[in-house]
Design an enzyme around this catalytic site. Structure first.
Site, PDB file in Angstrom:
ATOM      1  N   LYS A  17      -5.676  -4.063  -7.955  1.00  8.02           N
ATOM      2  CA  LYS A  17      -4.943  -3.119  -8.790  1.00  8.02           C
ATOM      3  C   LYS A  17      -4.086  -3.886  -9.789  1.00  8.02           C
ATOM      4  CE  LYS A  17      -5.128   0.413  -5.273  1.00  8.02           C
ATOM      5  NZ  LYS A  17      -4.440   1.484  -4.562  1.00  8.02           N
ATOM      6  N   ASP A  67      -8.233   4.164 -14.265  1.00 11.69           N
ATOM      7  CA  ASP A  67      -7.095   4.855 -13.686  1.00 11.69           C
ATOM      8  C   ASP A  67      -6.340   5.660 -14.739  1.00 11.69           C
ATOM      9  OD1 ASP A  67      -5.508   5.503 -11.451  1.00 11.69           O
ATOM     10  OD2 ASP A  67      -3.977   4.085 -12.135  1.00 11.69           O
ATOM     11  N   LYS A 117      -4.902   7.641   1.474  1.00 12.86           N
ATOM     12  CA  LYS A 117      -3.721   8.510   1.648  1.00 12.86           C
ATOM     13  C   LYS A 117      -3.973   9.524   2.764  1.00 12.86           C
ATOM     14  CE  LYS A 117      -2.406   7.722  -3.126  1.00 12.86           C
ATOM     15  NZ  LYS A 117      -2.248   8.233  -4.496  1.00 12.86           N
ATOM     16  N   ARG A 162      -3.205  24.525  21.806  1.00 13.38           N
ATOM     17  CA  ARG A 162      -2.477  24.109  20.603  1.00 13.38           C
ATOM     18  C   ARG A 162      -3.022  22.782  20.063  1.00 13.38           C
ATOM     19  NH1 ARG A 162      -0.925  27.153  17.754  1.00 13.38           N
ATOM     20  NH2 ARG A 162      -2.046  25.925  16.225  1.00 13.38           N
ATOM     21  N   GLU A 180      -9.278  -2.205 -10.724  1.00 11.10           N
ATOM     22  CA  GLU A 180      -8.680  -1.061 -11.416  1.00 11.10           C
ATOM     23  C   GLU A 180      -8.236  -1.492 -12.801  1.00 11.10           C
ATOM     24  OE1 GLU A 180      -5.445   1.053  -9.265  1.00 11.10           O
ATOM     25  OE2 GLU A 180      -4.271   0.709 -11.091  1.00 11.10           O
TER      26      GLU A 180
END
Lengths: 296, 296, 296, 296, 296, 296
Positions: free
Chosen positions: E165, E220, E133, E98, E199
């Site tokens: 940012k 962005d 992420k 597993r 950004e």
């Protein structure tokens, strides 16, 4: 057999505790090239447990040390039995000796005590099981020792089964709630693979606990008569576990009441370390004594 | 008192072992807002050791739990004595209970046994000391327990003092080397702050060991007569330690021979956990039973 | 030699620090099948220490890398000496290079400095010892380096010997208590295997400290005359340690006063890393440059 | 400022190293209720670095100890300056003293040395940067110390920037490949946020390296004339870093050639620990000496 | 390829999580000497990633298990493809199954999704890169999976590149400061090897950001028209990264605008585990069923 | 709720992964005394899970940051809902943001998907449970997320319940042994608190498995008709679990067959991270920009 990663973790921690910056005696007195042979000898009869753990102590100190097991976990032995033979660099053998012995002595002590309980109930259908009253940090080893002595394990931890004791029952029925209903509702909240064991102090609790769907009912500190009555009343609808007041003197009579399981805290919380010794024969690898350099 | 970082490490590991992913029973049966008060009660007489360790178990499970010590480490107590009071969230108290008890029971067991040995030699000049036959992972706690029982500690590990036993002596004198010379040379290699203890099996080894500069001489498995002779022969030129065959029956006579130190492996390798219990009084924080949500 | 588990722990931590998610340069520029041979070369004279530690850096990055030691710890060497040869996958050799060098350079720097102090006192009976002024995390390696340079170790930590300094003496004699009595009482509380070292600032403290049973007396920042007077006054009843104001310029004169031990903080707190280099000869394993796939 | 979790990790490890099972001296000689005040005093001039690390040593030993900083990281100081005041339980202060000092002395030593290099290049546009020649395990602290001394950091590890040195270039151009092409292809494999630094040994490599797209070009062991020529040739198309042969004697002249960055291994690999002391004033909390109980 | 120490750490933690005290089923039902052969089979098409990680799961459970890779990381495969063959003790294979699958399924899922994005932009100059992420604890594996799928990595963490940012820009320009000046000053404080990515939300910010010296400019959530305008305006003076609103439907058009880099959070935060199975063929090593001893 | 020590361990590891040596951007661009307020906002509807985990990320980066939960785990929410408010030092908020989001997004994604399955079977008696197909390292969090979505947990690991699958059955019946007998014998070897679940592929296995004493029977990949037949045949003598081929399209029909438990691997192996954002409002604590000192 305990998982090898778990064994290595426990033994490494024990070695770090016992030789945090080396073995001052060996490094001062034993030549680096001296080799030795040693035997693990029983100084009293017992049941072996932890031979892999014993071997790991030597291997982790010096991978060149070879440990040959002459008996297997679970084997009973008499005084004088040679249980293992150790061979390799003398320094490492002397460094690992105490940690190896401390662990195999404790495990074999648990196994030997367990075997006496198991023998006492032979012929009955009762199984002897351990409790969570284990040595902190050594639970996996002590559970293995119980198995090596012929016993079985109870739940391993608070995380893997439910045991509702008197305190829990008091809360469940606070405000006059019906115990059977409360248990059934609790059961609904549990994972379907979780076992529900409920401890009762009195016979009159049995009906509610059975109606609540307990998988195991623990009869705590019951008289022999009450145990018998309990077994008959439960009539196979749940596993019956006896607990409390269990000793080598009483366990046979308890088993004779027909209970399925007898849990014995003493197996692990009060077992004596078994007297095993390591008889070392050193043969210096050279004529030279330790080099005259400084020791740590 | 044991270092607080060491206590936290040991107790955290014990909690991780006993509740690897939470306490299934408490989370299923005990409302989150229930509170409880509990008392640590002696079910047999003894000597307290590890009250900080006991308290840490509850604090580490839930920092809101308050543990009030009603006795101090080293205090003797009778059956029924209340040693501490615990108050706070019921779930956390029930989760920490077993780990807290397992540790304080073991430590108090060691302290109580030590106190019996210490009492047996009262009036003599001998000190009762422990050995390295401790529970792997718990040495610092067991050494504290020995001190709480009135005993003293021997060396802590292989790293902090030298003990030359028979195996080491055999190597030192291999090839017919003179023992006194060999010890003096070893001493030259040691750090000047290291203590040199030498174990002897026979009286005729004493002269060489003294000439070699031993700080402590351990007389291993000597008869009472030989112990007396040894003490007289050494005449204050080294600390005299008796070892082997020490029990509660024999220790007073051994002390009477005039030895300075008596080392007793049984203090830690065979002490029984003392019977201490936690009597819990739960008071649900609300009328509501456990919320009907699922449990882990 | 330092314990192999300790070496692996230190080197693994150093590699994790220096290459937390791989070696971007090697992975981008060096073909996976390129191999290399490299030599550890001395760019200044010195004393080797830490060859096992150096080798561990390469082995832990890639077990296929072979490190052949051409000199042993404690060996002095000249400029240009080749101390070790490294062979195996080029990527791993380049990745481990800095960590291996950082450690062996520091250790050899300590060993070389120690050797200069040891040479300066040659012929006297004094031993050069280190202090606790070591690099945090590297004490075991730096203590080995001191031994490799011909020095000896002092106590290893706060846990393994007692050193009563001025602050401690001030407390011991607070309220007018007699120093000798206070030390004797302290001795009674110590383990019998613990060494009692007492630091004195003035000659007039010697009688009390001797009467108190000090094993070692440290004469702190004494003039040469006072050191001589101290040695004569102590007259072999305790080990005599000189400390403070020790440099390569002064150490021979200090040794000539007859002290047994000279402790030198500079051995570890101010040793310069020795200039050792790794000369790498890469031989690409194939004609092909790095595959055109992406690098991390 | 270094991350507080990193500081706590390093200091905890250092305390575990220096007091693995407590401080035998303090526990034997200092009453539990004695308090003390201590001052961190400069015994030589320098630049402060690591005041948070110093404070953490005391806080982690005993949270009741309060450390008041009287200077900030980066502050220069003279002999005799009081840099911090420590107050609380005497035992804990004495236990943490050495670890706290070892760290702040090393960091301040690095900061002070860095400040001298920075001062030497004042007025030029060059920045002084560190290298990866740091003490294993202490890189984050030493990088902070460099910043506290007015220097800047180079890449932190093998993982966060690319430095192609001679060995790498040799492989890149094996088989006669064109260096500029090889670098451009390597650049294509790199993350777009990675910095490409290329080391050159000769001026005639500059064109290819510039054509290959290097972000920084390191001129390794160049003469002052060649540095000047290099700076003019690069003409702002890449950052120019000088390396090799940098000392306090040469750094000003190197800076005057117009390079942007000067990397100095000595900042960390050979900085001497600064002489800072902790002057302790103990005031016993009670008239009583240490309780007559046993010490560990 | 991910570092082997990192792989072992992740897989060991996963095994500890999935089998904290052994595999109750295997130990109860599978004879210790039973062996098995198993195949890793694709139940849907995809791209392989993590074959070393898969193999490590088996090796770490039982070093006697041999895993033969039949495909390499980065290889595309069809339904039914056999990707690896596993042979050895049956218990260990079933225990590791597993964990091995969970990891290779997730990594291959990321690789397969990445490959679809990469294919969608084929022919353009744009590279597909990941973001931060990622799954906590698995970043190194997921970054490798992105590379195995033909993508590239963005910065690895907050520590190894700067991304300013909107929130950061708001602070930089608080009080009316000029953005270009603020960025140039920030650049002065950065290590010279750090990459500065900024950004922007609007085209009118481009001039200031370029003047401030950004290495990469992230556009962005720009429309395709604005992306095109941005690329033309930047004109090669910085890397251009598109972010936001990227899906398999839109990515080709985004790439066609001429941006250099397209960052796609979905690669790791929303990839589905690929359906890979382990088909096991067990062959009992002996006729005997499991020994009648107790299981844990 | 997950144990706070477990949460801290996971979040600390995630922070170490995401900011191994600090947040270069915040330290370069954000003044140390700037504060901020931020809101956790739902960008799509869902079910909240992991609010404590989210809060821990900020607390562990900087204990001064306060996180106020505006919704509780298990709460459903719509687009635009504000789920928590974060206030404190701006640097720490920006540093912890990604780790906090990554975890709460994944957990809420699992909870939201689970809630859809649970809703789909509402009114039936079936419970939706998870499997061991969880993200390595995050099992405890994902199991909580399943509960927060209204689902239940299956066994937690290989250690806490027995699941005999086809491979195990093949071994048990090797050599023609009777399955019922083999299961009864296995049951005898199991701890009495262990749950025995047996997977069957065909209806004709049911009698033997029931006779063998299975607590739960898993009907793997059965048609709806066969599930109905199975439920009727088992008739309450064991828990009935359906597995295989479960999707949001099929789950209602499966539940309607009368099974007790439906296990759904997709809950954890293929849940998409939910789109939650952190809207930050920074208010600089002073007019001053970042001090002109160097950044790491």
């Amino acid at each position: 057999m305990t998982d090898h990663r778990e064994i290595d973790r426990i033994v490494t921690a024990a070695l770090d505790e016992d030789a945090p910056w080396g073995d001052l005696t060996s490094e001062t007195l034993i030549p680096e090239d001296a080799t030795a042979t040693a035997e693990l000898v029983a100084r009293e009869p017992g049941v072996l447990s932890g031979i892999d753990v014993f071997a790991a102590a030597f291997r982790l100190v010096d991978p060149r040390i070879v440990v040959e097991a002459l008996a297997a976990d679970g084997d009973p032995f008499d005084v004088g039995a040679v249980l293992a033979r150790v061979h390799g660099p003398a320094r490492g053998i002397l460094t690992a000796e105490r940690v190896g012995l401390n662990l195999v002595q404790r495990m074999s002590g648990v196994a030997a005590l367990t075997a006496r309980y198991v023998a006492a109930v032979a012929g009955s259908g009762a199984r002897i099981v351990d409790t969570r009253k284990t040595t902190p940090g050594l639970r996996s080893l002590e559970r293995q020792a119980v198995r090596d002595g012929g016993g079985r394990n109870h739940r391993r931890s608070l995380s893997d089964a439910i045991m509702a004791k008197d305190n829990h029952l008091a809360v469940l029925t606070a405000g006059g709630r019906d115990l059977a209903t409360a248990l059934r509702e609790a059961r609904e909240r549990m994972p379907h693979t979780a076992h529900l064991e409920v401890e009762v102090d009195r016979l009159d609790q049995l009906d509610a606990v059975l109606a609540g769907g307990a998988d195991t009912i623990m009869l705590d500190n019951f008289s022999l008569d009450d145990l018998r009555t309990g077994v008959q009343g439960i009539a196979g609808r749940a596993v019956v576990e006896a607990s409390g007041g269990v000793s080598l003197d009483t366990v046979a009579a308890i088993a004779a009441t027909g209970v399925d399981v007898i849990s014995v805290g003493a197996l692990t919380h009060s077992a004596r370390a078994l007297d095993l010794g390591l008889d070392v024969v050193i043969s210096a690898g050279s004529d030279a004594p330790v080099a005259p350099g400084a020791a740590p």
